[in-house]
Design an enzyme around this catalytic site. Sequence first.
Site, PDB file in Angstrom:
ATOM      1  N   LYS A  22       0.838  -1.212   0.000  1.00  0.00           N
ATOM      2  CA  LYS A  22       0.000   0.000   0.000  1.00  0.00           C
ATOM      3  C   LYS A  22       0.863   1.250   0.000  1.00  0.00           C
ATOM      4  O   LYS A  22       0.671   2.167  -0.791  1.00  0.00           O
ATOM      5  CB  LYS A  22      -0.912   0.033   1.223  1.00  0.00           C
ATOM      6  CG  LYS A  22      -1.553   1.401   1.464  1.00  0.00           C
ATOM      7  CD  LYS A  22      -2.378   1.442   2.705  1.00  0.00           C
ATOM      8  CE  LYS A  22      -1.668   1.674   3.978  1.00  0.00           C
ATOM      9  NZ  LYS A  22      -1.365   3.071   4.311  1.00  0.00           N
ATOM     10  N   ASN A  23       1.857   1.278   0.879  1.00  0.00           N
ATOM     11  CA  ASN A  23       2.633   2.508   1.068  1.00  0.00           C
ATOM     12  C   ASN A  23       3.629   2.779  -0.048  1.00  0.00           C
ATOM     13  O   ASN A  23       4.214   3.851  -0.112  1.00  0.00           O
ATOM     14  CB  ASN A  23       3.312   2.480   2.438  1.00  0.00           C
ATOM     15  CG  ASN A  23       2.285   2.629   3.536  1.00  0.00           C
ATOM     16  OD1 ASN A  23       1.132   3.012   3.282  1.00  0.00           O
ATOM     17  ND2 ASN A  23       2.678   2.326   4.759  1.00  0.00           N
ATOM     18  N   CYS A 117      -4.704  12.728  12.966  1.00  0.00           N
ATOM     19  CA  CYS A 117      -5.371  11.427  12.834  1.00  0.00           C
ATOM     20  C   CYS A 117      -5.248  10.671  14.147  1.00  0.00           C
ATOM     21  O   CYS A 117      -4.576  11.137  15.063  1.00  0.00           O
ATOM     22  CB  CYS A 117      -4.837  10.662  11.635  1.00  0.00           C
ATOM     23  SG  CYS A 117      -3.489   9.550  11.968  1.00  0.00           S
ATOM     24  N   ARG A 122       0.549  14.578  13.215  1.00  0.00           N
ATOM     25  CA  ARG A 122       1.061  14.365  11.844  1.00  0.00           C
ATOM     26  C   ARG A 122       1.064  15.643  11.005  1.00  0.00           C
ATOM     27  O   ARG A 122       0.402  15.716   9.967  1.00  0.00           O
ATOM     28  CB  ARG A 122       0.288  13.256  11.154  1.00  0.00           C
ATOM     29  CG  ARG A 122       0.347  11.933  11.930  1.00  0.00           C
ATOM     30  CD  ARG A 122      -0.352  10.803  11.227  1.00  0.00           C
ATOM     31  NE  ARG A 122       0.403  10.313  10.089  1.00  0.00           N
ATOM     32  CZ  ARG A 122       0.013   9.268   9.341  1.00  0.00           C
ATOM     33  NH1 ARG A 122      -1.111   8.645   9.649  1.00  0.00           N
ATOM     34  NH2 ARG A 122       0.717   8.844   8.335  1.00  0.00           N
ATOM     35  N   ASP A 305       4.667   0.548  11.992  1.00  0.00           N
ATOM     36  CA  ASP A 305       3.445  -0.076  11.465  1.00  0.00           C
ATOM     37  C   ASP A 305       3.292  -1.529  11.886  1.00  0.00           C
ATOM     38  O   ASP A 305       2.299  -2.170  11.534  1.00  0.00           O
ATOM     39  CB  ASP A 305       3.412   0.039   9.937  1.00  0.00           C
ATOM     40  CG  ASP A 305       3.298   1.488   9.468  1.00  0.00           C
ATOM     41  OD1 ASP A 305       3.546   1.749   8.288  1.00  0.00           O
ATOM     42  OD2 ASP A 305       2.986   2.355  10.312  1.00  0.00           O
ATOM     43  N   ARG A 397      -8.400  -0.469   4.485  1.00  0.00           N
ATOM     44  CA  ARG A 397      -7.508   0.542   3.921  1.00  0.00           C
ATOM     45  C   ARG A 397      -6.146  -0.055   3.559  1.00  0.00           C
ATOM     46  O   ARG A 397      -5.449   0.448   2.694  1.00  0.00           O
ATOM     47  CB  ARG A 397      -7.295   1.683   4.926  1.00  0.00           C
ATOM     48  CG  ARG A 397      -8.556   2.501   5.237  1.00  0.00           C
ATOM     49  CD  ARG A 397      -8.190   3.743   6.002  1.00  0.00           C
ATOM     50  NE  ARG A 397      -6.994   4.325   5.414  1.00  0.00           N
ATOM     51  CZ  ARG A 397      -5.964   4.784   6.152  1.00  0.00           C
ATOM     52  NH1 ARG A 397      -6.016   4.720   7.458  1.00  0.00           N
ATOM     53  NH2 ARG A 397      -4.901   5.280   5.557  1.00  0.00           N
TER      54      ARG A 397
END
Length: 418
Positions: A22-23, A117, A122, A305, A397
């Site tokens: 994803k990233n 968030c 952030r 993560d 997500r």
Amino acid sequence: MDKMIIHGGVALKGKVALSGSKNAALPIIMASVLTADPVIIGNVPRLRDVRTAVDLLVRLGVQARWIGEHELELRAREITSHEAPYELVKTMRASFVALGPLLARTGRARVSTPGGCAIGARPVNLHIAGIRALGARIQLRNGYVEARAPHLCGARVWLDSPSVGATENIMMAAVLAKGTTLIENAAREPEVQDLARMLAAMGARIEGVGTHVIEIGGVERLHGTQHRVIPDRIEAGSLMVAAAITGGDLTIEDAPADQLGAVVEKLRETGVEISTHGGGLRVTANAPLRPVELRTLPYPGFPTDLQAQMMALLTQSSGTSVITETIFENRFMHALELLRMGADIVMKGPTAVVRGPSHLSGAPVMATDLRASMSLILAGLAADNETEVSRVYHLDRGYEALDAKLRSVGARIDRVPA
Ligand code: EPZ
């Protein structure tokens, strides 16, 4: 809003394949704005965040179509809008890296600031300072960054902290700038490296990626290319923890061992056996888990993560573990839900002390963010009775078909509409 129902106590066994990262996929999709030629991206995971990124590009005038299950064709023949609207950016912060490519390609950009968030404030000050250093005039107005730069010029940019997003944004602004840009204290994450590989395949001149100093020689124009996104190392780490927490034996195909050094090290410290197997990693856990101390750090340190997933695992180790979160200031939300399942965790500022082994009992729990939701799924796989994880839209997500993947190796997990 769906939820996941898990009946724990099954040792996961077998082989499971990874999706694309994803990233890495998100900034790579944004990079398509830098050329009028077609860009074909392979191994793109089918995730909610990817859909949002594609929606954003279509709003900018990019033609987008899926030409395969995981293959995306993008063509930014003409940019018809310069705006990344709040309603999209608020659902996916990574949209903010549209700023660099939009400005580089058109000289104008209006991008909503992402706001805070669940895991932290952030801010985007490093992105803005870096792009300003390349000569952009930037104003913050009505919650938007309004940027103009008829010509971007190469410059020396020092990052106070090796921000992944800021490195990506500045790199994409610099590839079409006049002259040379140096990004110092740059992020070294594999996802940044994959973006740089894509940009180089489009004709960009980039050196030093993977080190703390990236040098970008601006070029007149970039052309189209084909690029395959790297496998998702965070998904790999999450599945490795799934094998460990269930006392299982899993082979994770395509797991990028070279990107998982710190993760493999920490899991081995807990007593889990890890070996390379084919093009992936085999994880077997048949000894009692040992406690560890871990500190999240920028790459190649232990990834933030995977902190939540490791916390779930350490609730099952025999002894006292200490976790220090150094990247985000509010990334222990999952601990509050693990406590409800019977874990023993004490938090103080950036540190959490986890005592184990705890007997986890199934309970209704609520996900607060993407990685926290994975941590609760993992705890559910180790708990007795039934665990009900709600708000799994967080999971969508970043994990593609997770329940199906876990079921394929024996997990008793079902996705049900709430
Ligand atoms: C990327 O976020 C990832 N997201 C995050 O993954 C990951 O946790 C993070 O990098 C760190 O590895 C994507 O790639 C889409 P940062 P990013 O800028 O780029 C501070 C997931 O679960 N900072 O490296 O937003 C910031 O507040 C997500 O997949 C500033 O102060 O992370 C944070 O404390 C969550 N000013 C630290 O730096 C800035 O301008 C690292 O943030 C930028 C960042």
